[in-house]
Scaffold this motif. Structure first.
Motif, PDB file in Angstrom:
ATOM      1  N   VAL A   3       0.751  -1.307   0.016  1.00  0.00           N
ATOM      2  CA  VAL A   3      -0.171  -0.090   0.089  1.00  0.00           C
ATOM      3  C   VAL A   3       0.869   1.313  -0.121  1.00  0.00           C
ATOM      4  CG1 VAL A   3      -1.556   1.298   1.325  1.00  0.00           C
ATOM      5  CG2 VAL A   3      -1.975  -1.013   0.982  1.00  0.00           C
ATOM      6  N   ASN A   4       1.982   1.359   0.782  1.00  0.00           N
ATOM      7  CA  ASN A   4       2.603   2.333   0.857  1.00  0.00           C
ATOM      8  C   ASN A   4       3.523   2.683  -0.436  1.00  0.00           C
ATOM      9  OD1 ASN A   4       1.945   2.526   3.667  1.00  0.00           O
ATOM     10  ND2 ASN A   4       3.735   1.674   4.511  1.00  0.00           N
ATOM     11  N   TYR A  98      -8.605   6.603   2.705  1.00  0.00           N
ATOM     12  CA  TYR A  98      -8.034   5.853   3.667  1.00  0.00           C
ATOM     13  C   TYR A  98      -6.688   6.118   4.132  1.00  0.00           C
ATOM     14  CZ  TYR A  98     -12.413   3.547   2.312  1.00  0.00           C
ATOM     15  OH  TYR A  98     -13.730   3.311   2.202  1.00  0.00           O
ATOM     16  N   SER A  99      -6.104   6.920   3.171  1.00  0.00           N
ATOM     17  CA  SER A  99      -4.560   7.246   3.691  1.00  0.00           C
ATOM     18  C   SER A  99      -4.532   8.530   4.697  1.00  0.00           C
ATOM     19  CB  SER A  99      -3.956   7.750   2.308  1.00  0.00           C
ATOM     20  OG  SER A  99      -4.291   9.167   2.024  1.00  0.00           O
ATOM     21  N   ILE A 106      -5.654   3.172  13.328  1.00  0.00           N
ATOM     22  CA  ILE A 106      -6.592   2.488  12.784  1.00  0.00           C
ATOM     23  C   ILE A 106      -6.846   1.278  13.885  1.00  0.00           C
ATOM     24  CG2 ILE A 106      -7.556   0.973  11.023  1.00  0.00           C
ATOM     25  CD1 ILE A 106      -6.407   2.979   8.950  1.00  0.00           C
ATOM     26  N   LYS A 107      -5.754   0.625  14.064  1.00  0.00           N
ATOM     27  CA  LYS A 107      -5.724  -0.471  15.167  1.00  0.00           C
ATOM     28  C   LYS A 107      -5.871   0.048  16.531  1.00  0.00           C
ATOM     29  CE  LYS A 107      -2.056  -2.990  12.540  1.00  0.00           C
ATOM     30  NZ  LYS A 107      -0.849  -3.435  12.682  1.00  0.00           N
ATOM     31  N   THR A 119      -9.154  -3.185   5.044  1.00  0.00           N
ATOM     32  CA  THR A 119      -8.599  -3.918   3.915  1.00  0.00           C
ATOM     33  C   THR A 119      -7.763  -2.983   3.006  1.00  0.00           C
ATOM     34  OG1 THR A 119     -10.965  -4.750   3.624  1.00  0.00           O
ATOM     35  CG2 THR A 119      -9.795  -4.424   1.595  1.00  0.00           C
ATOM     36  N   ALA A 120      -8.072  -1.614   3.096  1.00  0.00           N
ATOM     37  CA  ALA A 120      -7.149  -0.730   2.346  1.00  0.00           C
ATOM     38  C   ALA A 120      -5.449  -0.681   2.911  1.00  0.00           C
ATOM     39  CB  ALA A 120      -7.576   0.806   2.569  1.00  0.00           C
ATOM     40  N   TRP A 121      -5.456  -1.110   4.191  1.00  0.00           N
ATOM     41  CA  TRP A 121      -4.283  -0.981   4.755  1.00  0.00           C
ATOM     42  C   TRP A 121      -3.608  -2.414   5.068  1.00  0.00           C
ATOM     43  CZ3 TRP A 121      -0.614   2.636   5.176  1.00  0.00           C
ATOM     44  CH2 TRP A 121      -1.103   4.051   5.059  1.00  0.00           C
ATOM     45  N   GLY A 122      -4.554  -3.438   4.504  1.00  0.00           N
ATOM     46  CA  GLY A 122      -4.166  -4.888   4.584  1.00  0.00           C
ATOM     47  C   GLY A 122      -3.882  -5.097   6.060  1.00  0.00           C
TER      48      GLY A 122
END
Length: 125
Positions: A3-4, A98-99, A106-107, A119-122
């Motif tokens: 993602v990054n 989502y970025s 988020i966690k 999902t966006a961040w895996g």
């Protein structure tokens, strides 16, 4: 692909590092204070403050949040409402919405971020 490294995720901010400026963190802090308390926002501001205090550059979600909030504040000062300013700030940097929050944030606040964020961040749910 990570993602990054995804240009669709970080838009014009992809693969770049930025200095954090005291005055700009203050603008972000004042801008955010206009809204209901949202602990993930405070956590992201804390991340910016830590980078500033340690003289570290920011990238990825930290840069996305930083520049998004600065642009959003600027647009709202020009008279746009939050919804328009928010959308325009996202479009300005061509980032995914989502970025805007780091995966650690988020966690830390799973009740504030739905499956789309994970999902966006895996991030495993």
């Amino acid at each position: 692909m990570s993602v990054n490294s995804d240009e669709m995720f970080f838009g014009t901010l992809t693969n770049q590092e930025y200095d954090v400026e005291y005055e700009k963190v203050d603008i972000v802090r004042k801008h955010i204070s206009k809204f209901n308390e949202f602990l993930p926002n405070q956590n992201m501001i804390d991340r910016l403050q830590t980078a500033l205090d340690l003289g570290q550059k920011i990238c990825n979600s930290d840069a996305s949040f930083y520049f998004h909030e600065l642009k959003e504040a600027e647009l709202m000062e020009k008279g746009y409402d939050w919804y328009a300013a928010h959308s325009m700030a996202i479009a300005h940097y061509s980032v995914s919405p989502y970025s805007l929050y780091h995966p650690e944030v988020i966690k830390a606040y799973p009740e504030d971020f739905n499956r789309n964020w994970r999902t966006a961040w895996g991030i495993d749910s």
